[in-house]
Scaffold this active site. Structure first.
Site, PDB file in Angstrom:
ATOM      1  N   GLY A   1      15.543  -9.311   7.088  1.00 12.43           N
ATOM      2  CA  GLY A   1      14.259  -9.617   6.383  1.00 12.43           C
ATOM      3  C   GLY A   1      14.620 -10.798   5.489  1.00 12.43           C
ATOM      4  O   GLY A   1      13.943 -10.875   4.296  1.00 12.43           O
TER       5      GLY A   1
ATOM      6  N   TYR B   1       3.659   3.279   0.596  1.00 20.63           N
ATOM      7  CA  TYR B   1       5.109   2.387   0.291  1.00 20.63           C
ATOM      8  C   TYR B   1       5.634   3.169  -0.835  1.00 20.63           C
ATOM      9  O   TYR B   1       7.024   3.512  -0.561  1.00 20.63           O
ATOM     10  CB  TYR B   1       4.235   1.186  -0.353  1.00 20.63           C
ATOM     11  CG  TYR B   1       5.396   0.270  -1.118  1.00 20.63           C
ATOM     12  CD1 TYR B   1       6.205  -0.451  -0.237  1.00 20.63           C
ATOM     13  CD2 TYR B   1       5.327   0.463  -2.454  1.00 20.63           C
ATOM     14  CE1 TYR B   1       6.765  -1.374  -0.756  1.00 20.63           C
ATOM     15  CE2 TYR B   1       6.464  -0.733  -3.231  1.00 20.63           C
ATOM     16  CZ  TYR B   1       7.144  -1.558  -2.248  1.00 20.63           C
ATOM     17  OH  TYR B   1       8.334  -2.401  -2.863  1.00 20.63           O
TER      18      TYR B   1
HETATM   19  C1  AKB Z   1       4.587  -4.413  -4.862  1.00 12.37           C
HETATM   20  O1  AKB Z   1       3.695  -4.869  -5.672  1.00 12.37           O
HETATM   21  O2  AKB Z   1       4.261  -3.991  -3.891  1.00 12.37           O
HETATM   22  C2  AKB Z   1       5.881  -4.951  -5.067  1.00 12.37           C
HETATM   23  C3  AKB Z   1       6.651  -3.724  -5.908  1.00 12.37           C
HETATM   24  C4  AKB Z   1       6.478  -3.456  -7.253  1.00 12.37           C
HETATM   25  O3  AKB Z   1       7.432  -2.994  -5.334  1.00 12.37           O
HETATM   26  N1  AKB Z   1       5.874  -5.838  -5.435  1.00 12.37           N
END
Ligand code: AKB
Length: 318
Positions: A8, A140
């Site tokens: 990546g 995430y």
């Molecule tokens: C996001 O904003 O998703 C990233 C992080 C803080 O992991 N930059």
């Protein structure tokens, strides 16, 4: 000499980390790979096309280049992840599992970044401790928590030397981030140079931890080189250097670009994510266990960002 694979490598972190590691370990000892060709990364060292979800292709690269350290930087970021959680899971966990399995098979050290996004609304907001409640409310963040746990599991179960830091929002001037909640803090510098007007998707008083890229690159190298006997933690370390709101960073940029105007058009998805994240992390474990010590403050970062982006603009490169 270490032989490193960066998976990546074309993204915000990888495009700079590749050059940084080549400067330390030698151009030919750092193999960059990504889904698409990348002229810059191929110009001064090895570059390969790789889909990190292709376990066989991934393993072949590690074998052919006799890799002994893997940096897995593949990720769909927080805001994009909310648009397609299934895809975020597939990519983020798929790349991570391939990295860990291949690291186990070929005895590689490995690094997969975690994030402030691994915390959630029930984590302490200010001075968020290293070890505390982690119940993120984004896909995430769920992937990041799982990644941290898998990293520790592979270390304890199989002896894989997996290490990680929880990155805050990273501010940089080589490759734009994409799909993150903290992206506004990069984009505003480009608009300060180009149009002198910025539309901010995050509310003026929302605090989030941020860091200038040179400190983030040093964190990767310092942690990966750290004496393992000193590491009480591994996956993953809180690191911090500055915490600010949009209002604070815009005031700082206006010191140098007084014509800059700001408009707020809050994105509800990004704002909900920002509200669920900590205001600032406590990074004392990283400082104690491997000597973490960031160098850049907000004002020095602002001056450097405006200088570099201003030079690119003057050359017609933006
Ligand atoms: C996001 O904003 O998703 C990233 C992080 C803080 O992991 N930059």
């Amino acid at each position: 000499m270490k032989k490193i694979l960066i998976v990546g490598a074309g993204g915000q972190i990888g495009s700079e980390l590749t050059m940084h590691l080549r400067g330390i370990y030698g151009n030919n000892n750092v193999v960059a790979c990504d889904l698409k060709p990348n002229e810059k990364l191929g110009a001064n060292g090895p570059f390969e096309i790789l889909d990190a979800l292709d376990a066989q292709g991934f393993a072949k690269l590690v074998k052919d280049h006799q890799i002994d350290a893997i940096y897995n930087l593949v990720a769909l970021l927080s805001a994009t992840g909310e648009k397609n959680p299934q895809l975020a899971w597939k990519i983020n966990i798929g790349a991570l599992m391939n990295t860990l399995e291949i690291a186990r098979e070929y005895n590689c050290q490995c690094f997969t970044p975690s994030s402030i996004g691994a915390f959630g609304p029930s984590s302490p907001k200010d001075g968020t401790p290293q070890d505390t409640v982690m119940r993120p409310t984004t896909i995430y963040g769920v992937c990041k928590v799982l990644g941290e746990m898998l990293g520790d599991y592979y270390f304890q179960r199989f002896g894989v030397d997996a290490r990680s830091v929880r990155f805050p929002g990273l501010i940089s001037n080589v490759t734009l981030p994409g799909g993150g909640t903290t992206d506004y803090a990069v984009e505003v510098y480009y608009e300060a140079v180009k149009s002198k007007h910025f539309v901010c998707p995050i509310a003026p008083e929302s605090y989030m931890d941020m860091m200038y890229m040179p400190d983030a690159l040093n964190a990767c190298v310092q942690l990966m080189e750290a004496d393992p006997s000193k590491l009480v933690h591994r996956n993953s370390f809180n690191i911090a250097s500055m915490s600010f709101t949009p209002e604070i960073i815009f005031a700082n940029i206006k010191k140098y670009v007084p014509e800059l105007t700001i408009e707020y058009n809050v994105d509800p998805v990004k704002q909900a994510i920002a509200d669920s994240w900590p205001n600032s992390l406590d990074d004392s474990c990283a400082r104690e266990e491997w000597g973490w010590n960031p160098k850049w403050d907000m004002d020095a970062m602002t001056q450097d960002m405006l200088k570099v982006i201003g030079e690119k603009h003057a050359k017609g490169l933006l």
